[in-house]
Design an enzyme around this catalytic site. Structure first.
Site, PDB file in Angstrom:
ATOM      1  N   HIS A 118       0.730  -1.098   0.021  1.00  0.00           N
ATOM      2  CA  HIS A 118       0.061   0.192  -0.094  1.00  0.00           C
ATOM      3  C   HIS A 118       0.952   1.272  -0.122  1.00  0.00           C
ATOM      4  O   HIS A 118       1.997   1.386   0.416  1.00  0.00           O
ATOM      5  CB  HIS A 118      -0.866   0.066   1.289  1.00  0.00           C
ATOM      6  CG  HIS A 118      -1.909   0.837   1.377  1.00  0.00           C
ATOM      7  ND1 HIS A 118      -1.737   2.261   1.826  1.00  0.00           N
ATOM      8  CD2 HIS A 118      -3.189   0.836   1.058  1.00  0.00           C
ATOM      9  CE1 HIS A 118      -2.762   2.940   1.722  1.00  0.00           C
ATOM     10  NE2 HIS A 118      -3.728   2.208   1.385  1.00  0.00           N
ATOM     11  N   ASP A 195       3.354  -4.253   8.181  1.00  0.00           N
ATOM     12  CA  ASP A 195       2.128  -3.292   8.071  1.00  0.00           C
ATOM     13  C   ASP A 195       1.028  -4.415   8.287  1.00  0.00           C
ATOM     14  O   ASP A 195       0.538  -5.246   7.210  1.00  0.00           O
ATOM     15  CB  ASP A 195       2.178  -2.854   6.663  1.00  0.00           C
ATOM     16  CG  ASP A 195       0.639  -2.358   6.309  1.00  0.00           C
ATOM     17  OD1 ASP A 195      -0.192  -2.247   7.110  1.00  0.00           O
ATOM     18  OD2 ASP A 195       0.554  -1.769   5.225  1.00  0.00           O
ATOM     19  N   GLN A 198      -4.108  -5.372   7.099  1.00  0.00           N
ATOM     20  CA  GLN A 198      -5.135  -6.298   6.575  1.00  0.00           C
ATOM     21  C   GLN A 198      -5.182  -7.709   7.171  1.00  0.00           C
ATOM     22  O   GLN A 198      -5.742  -8.535   7.038  1.00  0.00           O
ATOM     23  CB  GLN A 198      -5.072  -6.403   5.158  1.00  0.00           C
ATOM     24  CG  GLN A 198      -5.244  -5.299   4.504  1.00  0.00           C
ATOM     25  CD  GLN A 198      -6.493  -4.459   4.448  1.00  0.00           C
ATOM     26  OE1 GLN A 198      -7.630  -5.375   4.743  1.00  0.00           O
ATOM     27  NE2 GLN A 198      -6.922  -3.348   3.721  1.00  0.00           N
ATOM     28  N   LYS A 221     -10.036  -0.710  10.532  1.00  0.00           N
ATOM     29  CA  LYS A 221     -10.165  -1.960   9.714  1.00  0.00           C
ATOM     30  C   LYS A 221     -10.297  -3.278  10.584  1.00  0.00           C
ATOM     31  O   LYS A 221     -10.302  -4.217  10.261  1.00  0.00           O
ATOM     32  CB  LYS A 221      -9.034  -2.165   8.888  1.00  0.00           C
ATOM     33  CG  LYS A 221      -8.841  -1.189   7.751  1.00  0.00           C
ATOM     34  CD  LYS A 221      -7.726  -1.327   6.849  1.00  0.00           C
ATOM     35  CE  LYS A 221      -7.138  -0.220   6.111  1.00  0.00           C
ATOM     36  NZ  LYS A 221      -8.062   0.160   4.919  1.00  0.00           N
ATOM     37  N   CYS A 359      -4.919   1.935  -3.992  1.00  0.00           N
ATOM     38  CA  CYS A 359      -3.562   2.520  -3.353  1.00  0.00           C
ATOM     39  C   CYS A 359      -2.282   1.785  -3.339  1.00  0.00           C
ATOM     40  O   CYS A 359      -1.263   1.688  -2.717  1.00  0.00           O
ATOM     41  CB  CYS A 359      -3.772   2.855  -1.817  1.00  0.00           C
ATOM     42  SG  CYS A 359      -5.018   4.233  -1.434  1.00  0.00           S
TER      43      CYS A 359
END
Ligand SMILES: Cc1ncc(COP(=O)(O)O)c(C=O)c1O
Length: 406
Positions: A118, A195, A198, A221, A359
């Site tokens: 991303h 990261d 997700q 999220k 993104c």
């Protein structure tokens, strides 16, 4: 037993929109009533600033804020002192990139990223590489954006100092072998930043077991409110790292001659009044997910995804980009129809998906297109919704897509 129909009742967005199929969960998830109630309670029962007041409501706010570190630590298996609250995962990744670039990276060093990242895990590194003169290289990925560990090992020459990767990529749902990556990287004293945007709301994350150096995510999220992110970091690394923002709350002392002393981590990363209601809501979201059970959430989501793939993989007009990934969104194109037109057509059927590049603007190097449709599921979605979705797709033709816009 995972009773999705009972779970759906927890979400006012679902009860208020019973006919809407929401498959845009990678963008943001719905929030359960429990999270909304927790935030309302903060504003109606103990609204006060934190770490400043000695009166009852201020002490209660302090306790709720501190409790949130415990809730995150419980969800992600880390120490409470390793949990810093920032604005979102973007802020957390910027903090890590800034902190490492300032004191750990120099000209000639290499930071390893991937083309499936991303923007939030690329642009900070791009900017800082120009400022500091370190190089960026990309770890080779397969066609569904999965890291090949042998290829990863081959990248690790003596210049590599940092690896920064998504645990689960946001377009193809590739689950990277983070634990192995950390093990291999650490043998060469390379730091690993993950990261986890997700991942955290979809699978069990065990910070200690992964042995990552930094793990970042956004509350919105994972059933929590907007405007809060978390930076988890190994404590000695957080202590060594300089904060990106300076100001009130995070300093221990400052003097007229311009010198100052910072508080210890994690507070030194939390300059200014934080998003207290957001942190309170995040705390409640962590507990909600913990109560549901991350392994059960993950198992149900994988079952949903298998069902989804089974239904669309043989449709003639569909080009699927990630049929074999077990997790994450289902990403595709409809032959000869522009992705945004597909999303517009689906919206006309009350189905929410995302279209575009999501993104991840260099992912086209891998999948060969800059435009795709992403249907992203969460544990409150159902097989019936997938049926509605696939029936709608069957009715899609160039004419029907154009009809929506005229
Ligand atoms: C993998 C990944 N990283 C970073 C982000 C940025 O999240 P935020 O906008 O909450 O900072 C996203 C958002 O979609 C994402 O999917």
């Amino acid at each position: 037993m995972f009773d999705v129909n009972e779970i759906r009742k927890d979400f006012p967005m679902i009860t208020n929109h019973p006919d809407m199929v929401y498959f845009d969960n990678s963008a943001t998830t719905y929030k359960p009533k429990r999270v909304l109630d927790a935030m309302m309670e903060y504003y109606t029962s103990y609204n006060s600033n934190i770490e400043r007041g000695d009166y009852d409501t201020a002490v209660r706010a302090d306790k709720a804020y501190d409790h949130a570190r415990e809730a995150v630590a419980g969800l992600a298996n880390c120490e409470t002192k390793e949990v810093a609250f920032l604005a979102n995962v973007t802020a957390a990744l910027n903090q890590v990139a800034y902190g490492l670039a300032k004191d750990h990276l120099k000209e000639g060093d290499t930071v390893l990223l991937s083309e499936a990242e991303h923007a939030s895990n690329l642009l900070p590194w791009f900017y800082l590489s120009r400022q500091k003169g370190f190089r960026i290289r990309y770890i080779p990925l397969d066609k569904q954006a999965n890291v090949d560990l042998e290829a990863f090992k081959d990248c690790l020459d003596d210049t590599v100092r940092v690896v920064s990767l998504a645990y689960v990529t946001n377009v193809l749902g590739s689950v990277q072998p983070i634990k192995e990556i950390c093990r291999i990287a650490h043998e060469k004293n390379i730091l690993v930043c993950v990261d986890g945007a997700q991942a955290i709301g979809h699978r069990k994350v065990d910070f200690k077991d992964l042995d990552a150096d930094f793990f970042c995510f956004s509350s919105h999220k994972m059933c929590g409110p907007d405007g809060v992110g978390v930076l988890i970091g190994k404590y000695h690394l957080l202590q060594e790292m300089d904060p990106l923002l300076l100001g009130g709350g995070m300093n221990a002392r400052f003097y007229a001659d311009g010198t100052y002393i910072l508080k210890d981590a994690p507070v030194k990363f939390e300059a200014g009044t934080p998003n207290i209601e957001g942190v309170v809501g995040l705390s409640s979201a962590c507990e909600y997910l913990t109560d549901l059970g991350m392994d059960r959430i993950n198992a149900y989501e994988e079952e949903l995804r298998r069902y989804f793939i089974g239904k669309i993989k043989d449709m003639d007009q569909i080009v699927l980009y990630n049929p074999d990934n077990l997790s994450g969104p289902v990403t595709f194109n409809v032959k000869d129809i522009f992705a945004q037109d597909v999303a517009g057509y689906l919206a006309s059927k009350n189905i929410a998906v995302r279209s575009g590049n999501h993104c991840a603007k260099i992912l086209h190097e891998i999948i060969g297109t800059d435009q795709s449709v992403r249907a992203s599921l969460y544990f409150y979605n159902t097989k019936e919704e997938i049926d509605v979705f696939t029936e709608a797709l069957k009715g899609l033709s160039l004419e029907s897509a154009i009809d929506v816009f005229i």
